[in-house]
Write a protein that holds these residues in place. Structure first.
Motif, PDB file in Angstrom:
ATOM      1  N   LEU A 119       0.810  -1.228   0.000  1.00 35.46           N
ATOM      2  CA  LEU A 119       0.000   0.000   0.000  1.00 35.46           C
ATOM      3  C   LEU A 119       0.839   1.272   0.000  1.00 35.46           C
ATOM      4  O   LEU A 119       0.379   2.324  -0.436  1.00 35.46           O
ATOM      5  CB  LEU A 119      -0.950   0.006   1.189  1.00 35.46           C
ATOM      6  CG  LEU A 119      -2.016  -1.081   1.222  1.00 35.46           C
ATOM      7  CD1 LEU A 119      -2.814  -1.001   2.514  1.00 35.46           C
ATOM      8  CD2 LEU A 119      -2.933  -0.980   0.030  1.00 35.46           C
ATOM      9  N   THR A 120       2.078   1.209   0.488  1.00 33.23           N
ATOM     10  CA  THR A 120       2.921   2.411   0.503  1.00 33.23           C
ATOM     11  C   THR A 120       3.358   2.819  -0.892  1.00 33.23           C
ATOM     12  O   THR A 120       3.869   3.911  -1.089  1.00 33.23           O
ATOM     13  CB  THR A 120       4.171   2.204   1.384  1.00 33.23           C
ATOM     14  OG1 THR A 120       4.996   1.186   0.802  1.00 33.23           O
ATOM     15  CG2 THR A 120       3.794   1.846   2.810  1.00 33.23           C
ATOM     16  N   LYS A 121       3.159   1.935  -1.876  1.00 26.31           N
ATOM     17  CA  LYS A 121       3.538   2.228  -3.256  1.00 26.31           C
ATOM     18  C   LYS A 121       2.346   2.571  -4.140  1.00 26.31           C
ATOM     19  O   LYS A 121       2.504   2.809  -5.337  1.00 26.31           O
ATOM     20  CB  LYS A 121       4.294   1.041  -3.847  1.00 26.31           C
ATOM     21  CG  LYS A 121       5.607   0.788  -3.133  1.00 26.31           C
ATOM     22  CD  LYS A 121       6.327  -0.390  -3.725  1.00 26.31           C
ATOM     23  CE  LYS A 121       7.640  -0.613  -2.996  1.00 26.31           C
ATOM     24  NZ  LYS A 121       8.340  -1.810  -3.482  1.00 26.31           N
ATOM     25  N   TRP A 122       1.167   2.595  -3.570  1.00 22.91           N
ATOM     26  CA  TRP A 122      -0.023   2.900  -4.364  1.00 22.91           C
ATOM     27  C   TRP A 122      -0.031   4.361  -4.785  1.00 22.91           C
ATOM     28  O   TRP A 122       0.437   5.235  -4.051  1.00 22.91           O
ATOM     29  CB  TRP A 122      -1.277   2.593  -3.557  1.00 22.91           C
ATOM     30  CG  TRP A 122      -1.661   1.153  -3.564  1.00 22.91           C
ATOM     31  CD1 TRP A 122      -0.840   0.077  -3.760  1.00 22.91           C
ATOM     32  CD2 TRP A 122      -2.964   0.622  -3.355  1.00 22.91           C
ATOM     33  NE1 TRP A 122      -1.561  -1.081  -3.672  1.00 22.91           N
ATOM     34  CE2 TRP A 122      -2.859  -0.782  -3.430  1.00 22.91           C
ATOM     35  CE3 TRP A 122      -4.190   1.196  -3.103  1.00 22.91           C
ATOM     36  CZ2 TRP A 122      -3.951  -1.610  -3.271  1.00 22.91           C
ATOM     37  CZ3 TRP A 122      -5.282   0.369  -2.934  1.00 22.91           C
ATOM     38  CH2 TRP A 122      -5.165  -1.021  -3.029  1.00 22.91           C
ATOM     39  N   GLU A 123      -0.624   4.617  -5.962  1.00 21.39           N
ATOM     40  CA  GLU A 123      -0.817   5.977  -6.465  1.00 21.39           C
ATOM     41  C   GLU A 123      -2.289   6.173  -6.804  1.00 21.39           C
ATOM     42  O   GLU A 123      -2.897   5.330  -7.464  1.00 21.39           O
ATOM     43  CB  GLU A 123       0.032   6.233  -7.706  1.00 21.39           C
ATOM     44  CG  GLU A 123       1.505   6.241  -7.420  1.00 21.39           C
ATOM     45  CD  GLU A 123       2.341   6.637  -8.626  1.00 21.39           C
ATOM     46  OE1 GLU A 123       1.794   6.792  -9.739  1.00 21.39           O
ATOM     47  OE2 GLU A 123       3.549   6.801  -8.455  1.00 21.39           O
ATOM     48  N   ILE A 124      -2.830   7.297  -6.335  1.00 22.65           N
ATOM     49  CA  ILE A 124      -4.230   7.641  -6.581  1.00 22.65           C
ATOM     50  C   ILE A 124      -4.271   9.068  -7.108  1.00 22.65           C
ATOM     51  O   ILE A 124      -3.747   9.993  -6.476  1.00 22.65           O
ATOM     52  CB  ILE A 124      -5.065   7.540  -5.277  1.00 22.65           C
ATOM     53  CG1 ILE A 124      -4.939   6.142  -4.680  1.00 22.65           C
ATOM     54  CG2 ILE A 124      -6.521   7.918  -5.551  1.00 22.65           C
ATOM     55  CD1 ILE A 124      -5.449   6.033  -3.255  1.00 22.65           C
ATOM     56  N   GLU A 125      -4.862   9.237  -8.289  1.00 16.26           N
ATOM     57  CA  GLU A 125      -5.012  10.578  -8.856  1.00 16.26           C
ATOM     58  C   GLU A 125      -6.294  11.199  -8.315  1.00 16.26           C
ATOM     59  O   GLU A 125      -7.349  10.576  -8.345  1.00 16.26           O
ATOM     60  CB  GLU A 125      -5.078  10.512 -10.368  1.00 16.26           C
ATOM     61  CG  GLU A 125      -5.210  11.881 -11.006  1.00 16.26           C
ATOM     62  CD  GLU A 125      -5.274  11.790 -12.514  1.00 16.26           C
ATOM     63  OE1 GLU A 125      -4.210  11.879 -13.147  1.00 16.26           O
ATOM     64  OE2 GLU A 125      -6.393  11.626 -13.024  1.00 16.26           O
ATOM     65  N   ILE A 126      -6.176  12.415  -7.804  1.00  9.96           N
ATOM     66  CA  ILE A 126      -7.360  13.156  -7.360  1.00  9.96           C
ATOM     67  C   ILE A 126      -7.539  14.352  -8.289  1.00  9.96           C
ATOM     68  O   ILE A 126      -6.564  14.996  -8.673  1.00  9.96           O
ATOM     69  CB  ILE A 126      -7.268  13.583  -5.880  1.00  9.96           C
ATOM     70  CG1 ILE A 126      -5.948  14.291  -5.571  1.00  9.96           C
ATOM     71  CG2 ILE A 126      -7.455  12.382  -4.973  1.00  9.96           C
ATOM     72  CD1 ILE A 126      -5.804  14.754  -4.136  1.00  9.96           C
ATOM     73  N   SER A 127      -8.786  14.598  -8.676  1.00  9.39           N
ATOM     74  CA  SER A 127      -9.100  15.670  -9.626  1.00  9.39           C
ATOM     75  C   SER A 127     -10.301  16.449  -9.126  1.00  9.39           C
ATOM     76  O   SER A 127     -11.282  15.860  -8.682  1.00  9.39           O
ATOM     77  CB  SER A 127      -9.429  15.081 -11.003  1.00  9.39           C
ATOM     78  OG  SER A 127      -8.385  14.282 -11.474  1.00  9.39           O
ATOM     79  N   PHE A 128     -10.213  17.782  -9.225  1.00  9.56           N
ATOM     80  CA  PHE A 128     -11.286  18.672  -8.799  1.00  9.56           C
ATOM     81  C   PHE A 128     -11.606  19.640  -9.933  1.00  9.56           C
ATOM     82  O   PHE A 128     -10.704  20.318 -10.429  1.00  9.56           O
ATOM     83  CB  PHE A 128     -10.871  19.494  -7.576  1.00  9.56           C
ATOM     84  CG  PHE A 128     -10.479  18.681  -6.387  1.00  9.56           C
ATOM     85  CD1 PHE A 128     -11.399  18.394  -5.404  1.00  9.56           C
ATOM     86  CD2 PHE A 128      -9.185  18.216  -6.239  1.00  9.56           C
ATOM     87  CE1 PHE A 128     -11.040  17.652  -4.292  1.00  9.56           C
ATOM     88  CE2 PHE A 128      -8.816  17.478  -5.139  1.00  9.56           C
ATOM     89  CZ  PHE A 128      -9.747  17.195  -4.161  1.00  9.56           C
ATOM     90  N   LEU A 129     -12.853  19.706 -10.322  1.00  5.08           N
ATOM     91  CA  LEU A 129     -13.292  20.628 -11.362  1.00  5.08           C
ATOM     92  C   LEU A 129     -13.283  22.054 -10.820  1.00  5.08           C
ATOM     93  O   LEU A 129     -13.830  22.337  -9.752  1.00  5.08           O
ATOM     94  CB  LEU A 129     -14.699  20.252 -11.840  1.00  5.08           C
ATOM     95  CG  LEU A 129     -15.312  21.071 -12.964  1.00  5.08           C
ATOM     96  CD1 LEU A 129     -14.477  20.989 -14.229  1.00  5.08           C
ATOM     97  CD2 LEU A 129     -16.736  20.576 -13.229  1.00  5.08           C
TER      98      LEU A 129
END
Length: 111
Positions: free
Chosen positions: A94-104
Motif C-alpha cells: 500500500l505504501t507504493k499505491w498511487e491515486i489521482e485526485i481531480s477537482f473541477l
C-alpha cells in the motif's frame, strides 16, 4: 478545509469504451468537461484525505474555487474524482499505491 467525520454519499464509476443506458441499479453519466486541478497521492489509501486537504489549501492560496454547490446542508461536487492508478493485484504494498485526485474548477475562474 476543516477535518470532519461526516457521512457522505459516494458514486463509483467504471470507464467504458462507449456510453451505455442505465437501469434501476446503474446510472449512466459522463465526467463533466472543464479544467481540473489534479494531484497524485502516493501512499496508503487511508491517508488520501491528507492529500485532498493539501490540494484544497493550495487552491485557496491560488484563488481558485471548485465547482460545487449546497442544497440545504448537503455539499454537492460537480466534478471531484479519485482514480486508483495502482493495480492491487500487481502491487500489494500500500505504501507504493498511487491515486489521482481531480477537482473541477469553476468555469469563471479559468484564465
Amino acid at each position: 478545509l476543516e477535518e470532519d467525520n461526516n457521512e457522505f454519499d459516494l458514486e463509483v464509476g467504471v470507464p467504458l469504451e462507449r456510453m451505455v443506458i442505465g437501469d434501476e441499479r446503474v446510472i449512466a453519466s459522463s465526467i463533466p468537461e472543464g479544467s481540473y486541478v489534479r494531484a497524485i497521492h502516493k501512499f496508503y489509501p487511508d491517508r488520501l484525505r491528507d492529500s485532498v486537504l493539501e490540494v484544497e489549501k493550495w487552491a485557496l492560496k491560488e484563488g481558485l474555487s471548485f465547482d460545487k454547490r449546497f442544497e440545504g446542508d448537503t455539499e454537492i461536487w460537480n466534478g471531484r474524482f479519485e482514480q486508483y492508478l495502482t493495480d492491487p493485484e500487481t502491487e500489494p504494498d500500500l505504501t507504493k499505491w498511487e491515486i489521482e485526485i481531480s477537482f473541477l474548477i469553476l468555469r469563471d475562474e479559468i484564465a
